[in-house]
Every structure is written in C-alpha cells, then in structure tokens.
Design a protein around this motif. Structure first.
Motif, PDB file in Angstrom:
ATOM      1  N   SER A   1      -4.008   0.402  -5.602  1.00 43.40           N
ATOM      2  CA  SER A   1      -5.134   1.249  -5.206  1.00 43.40           C
ATOM      3  C   SER A   1      -6.161   1.417  -6.318  1.00 43.40           C
ATOM      4  O   SER A   1      -7.247   1.931  -6.075  1.00 43.40           O
ATOM      5  CB  SER A   1      -4.628   2.637  -4.785  1.00 43.40           C
ATOM      6  OG  SER A   1      -3.744   2.540  -3.688  1.00 43.40           O
TER       7      SER A   1
ATOM      8  N   TRP B   1       0.823  -1.211   0.000  1.00 46.58           N
ATOM      9  CA  TRP B   1       0.000   0.000   0.000  1.00 46.58           C
ATOM     10  C   TRP B   1       0.853   1.256   0.000  1.00 46.58           C
ATOM     11  O   TRP B   1       1.828   1.364   0.747  1.00 46.58           O
ATOM     12  CB  TRP B   1      -0.924   0.024   1.225  1.00 46.58           C
ATOM     13  CG  TRP B   1      -1.873  -1.120   1.276  1.00 46.58           C
ATOM     14  CD1 TRP B   1      -1.911  -2.116   2.197  1.00 46.58           C
ATOM     15  CD2 TRP B   1      -2.949  -1.383   0.357  1.00 46.58           C
ATOM     16  NE1 TRP B   1      -2.936  -2.989   1.918  1.00 46.58           N
ATOM     17  CE2 TRP B   1      -3.590  -2.567   0.797  1.00 46.58           C
ATOM     18  CE3 TRP B   1      -3.420  -0.743  -0.782  1.00 46.58           C
ATOM     19  CZ2 TRP B   1      -4.680  -3.112   0.123  1.00 46.58           C
ATOM     20  CZ3 TRP B   1      -4.501  -1.281  -1.460  1.00 46.58           C
ATOM     21  CH2 TRP B   1      -5.118  -2.444  -1.001  1.00 46.58           C
TER      22      TRP B   1
ATOM     23  N   THR C   1      -3.027   6.004   0.226  1.00 44.05           N
ATOM     24  CA  THR C   1      -4.109   5.075   0.525  1.00 44.05           C
ATOM     25  C   THR C   1      -4.186   4.795   2.014  1.00 44.05           C
ATOM     26  O   THR C   1      -5.280   4.726   2.586  1.00 44.05           O
ATOM     27  CB  THR C   1      -3.928   3.759  -0.255  1.00 44.05           C
ATOM     28  OG1 THR C   1      -3.911   4.041  -1.657  1.00 44.05           O
ATOM     29  CG2 THR C   1      -5.049   2.780   0.047  1.00 44.05           C
TER      30      THR C   1
ATOM     31  N   ARG D   1     -10.645   9.379  -2.950  1.00 41.86           N
ATOM     32  CA  ARG D   1     -10.334   7.949  -3.093  1.00 41.86           C
ATOM     33  C   ARG D   1     -10.877   7.387  -4.392  1.00 41.86           C
ATOM     34  O   ARG D   1     -10.259   6.498  -5.016  1.00 41.86           O
ATOM     35  CB  ARG D   1     -10.910   7.157  -1.902  1.00 41.86           C
ATOM     36  CG  ARG D   1     -10.576   5.656  -1.957  1.00 41.86           C
ATOM     37  CD  ARG D   1      -9.084   5.430  -1.919  1.00 41.86           C
ATOM     38  NE  ARG D   1      -8.741   4.016  -2.022  1.00 41.86           N
ATOM     39  CZ  ARG D   1      -8.529   3.362  -3.167  1.00 41.86           C
ATOM     40  NH1 ARG D   1      -8.653   4.019  -4.319  1.00 41.86           N
ATOM     41  NH2 ARG D   1      -8.197   2.092  -3.165  1.00 41.86           N
TER      42      ARG D   1
END
Length: 231
Positions: A70, A13, A17, A59
């Motif tokens: 992501s 990640w 994120t 997002r």
C-alpha cells in the motif's frame, strides 16, 4: 495441466486498503446519486463528501505508514517503467506485480489527487438557492462560482478516468487472465508459479492501526470544518 496454468495464492492487499477502496467506490456512487436526486438528498451528499475527504487523507497517510503493497514507495515507478510494463504485456502476456503495476499506479495517483480536488472544491460550492458547502462563507461569490463550476466539470473527468479504470480491469480479466477484482475483494491473488520469485514475505500492518488513523482523520476533518465555519 501445464506449468503455465499452475498458480499459488499470495496475499497482496491488506484489509484497510480493501475497505478503503470499496468504501470510496460506494461513496462516489452515492454522491453522484444524491446529487442527481437533489433536494433533501443534498444534505447526505455533503456528508458523503466529508467522508470521502477523510478517506482520501487516510489513504495518503496509509501510503507512507501502511502495509508494504500500500505504500507509494513500493508501487509508484517512473513513466519509463510504466511504458516498459506496457511492453511486457505485449511480449509476455501478463507480468504480475505484488500490488499495483507501474501503469495502474499512475491511475491510482491520478484518482487519489482527482477525488481529493473534487472533495475540497465541494466544500465551497453553492447553487444560489438552497445548497452551500460548509466553507462557502470563507470565499467570495466569484470564487465560489468558479469552484462550483470546477466541481461539476471535474466530476465528468473523474467519471471518464473511472470508466478507463473499469475497462482496464476487464481487459486484464478477459485478455490477460488476471483477476484484479478478486485480489481487491479477498486480498489474495493467483500468482503463477512460473514467475519467480513468489512474493510470499510481504509485510502487513495491523488493521487496528489503520482504524485508529482513520478515526483521528475523520474527527479532525469533521470538527475542523465546524471550526472553520465559525470564522
């Protein structure tokens, strides 16, 4: 040490994120607390709601232009693939994925859409006493009443989904020896070397790009709401 216990650290990640995830967690928690306290805390509740709305929009954008793990295209799979992952868990113990697994991906989508609906409905709510959402004046009283009821009811559904999410994380940790929280905190996961190929060539976008996108999104949301209130 047997072969099955040998792992290697793999970055999963990116920072944007992870920051999004934990900011959303604390934002929702604060929103619940401020709503329970009521009174002057409702002003902060509204501000938290605007922040959450900007986070969700960010997002969604990051899901198209962000880092490899992501992106929606990398983790949203068909329902059949999600069912297959469930079979993998039963047959093989744990099937590791570079990012969200096919089951978890659908929970992520539900939570993103669900929180987005919660934030948008909050823009129109009213308690008929002191609290009014920033866009309350744009709808009729009956519409505002319906959205207020939805806002209260839908939060309970989101709370249930969040509890299922937390339970699943605990299940992976205790029964499947997979620490999902560590990966979302540190960014790296303990990948078993027996599961090949090891995803050590994932692409990641700059955190500065993410910050720029979020600043623009927050500014558009903040000033856009101010403009709409004048209509």
């Amino acid at each position: 040490m047997n072969k099955a216990s040998v792992t290697t650290s793999v970055k999963i990640w990116d920072l944007p994120t992870r920051v999004f995830h934990w900011t959303l967690v604390f934002g929702i928690g604060f929103s619940w607390l401020s709503a329970e306290l009521g009174g002057l805390w409702m002003d902060w509740h509204m501000q938290a709601g605007i922040l959450i709305l900007a986070l969700i929009i960010f997002r969604i954008i990051w899901g198209f232009v962000g880092s490899e793990t992501s992106r929606f295209s990398s983790f949203i799979k068909s329902p059949a693939r999600a069912i297959h992952h469930w079979q993998e868990l039963k047959d093989r113990g744990t099937a590791y994925y570079a990012g969200h697994n096919p089951l978890g991906a659908w929970m992520v989508v539900f939570l993103l859409v669900g929180v987005l609906l919660q934030a948008i409905s909050g823009l129109f709510v009213s308690d008929d006493i002191l609290v009014e959402g920033p866009l309350y004046g744009l709808v009729t009283e009956s519409t505002a009443g319906a959205l207020t009821s939805f806002h209260h009811l839908w939060f309970n559904i989101l709370l249930l989904a969040a509890l299922i999410h937390i339970f699943t994380i605990g299940f992976y940790k205790i029964r499947k020896r997979t620490n999902l929280i560590k990966a979302m905190v540190a960014g790296s996961a303990d990948w078993p070397v027996e599961q090949q190929p090891i995803p050590d060539h994932l692409s990641f976008k700059s955190p500065w790009l993410a910050l720029s996108i979020f600043i623009i999104v927050y500014a558009v949301v903040h000033f856009g709401l101010d403009f709409l209130k004048t209509l």
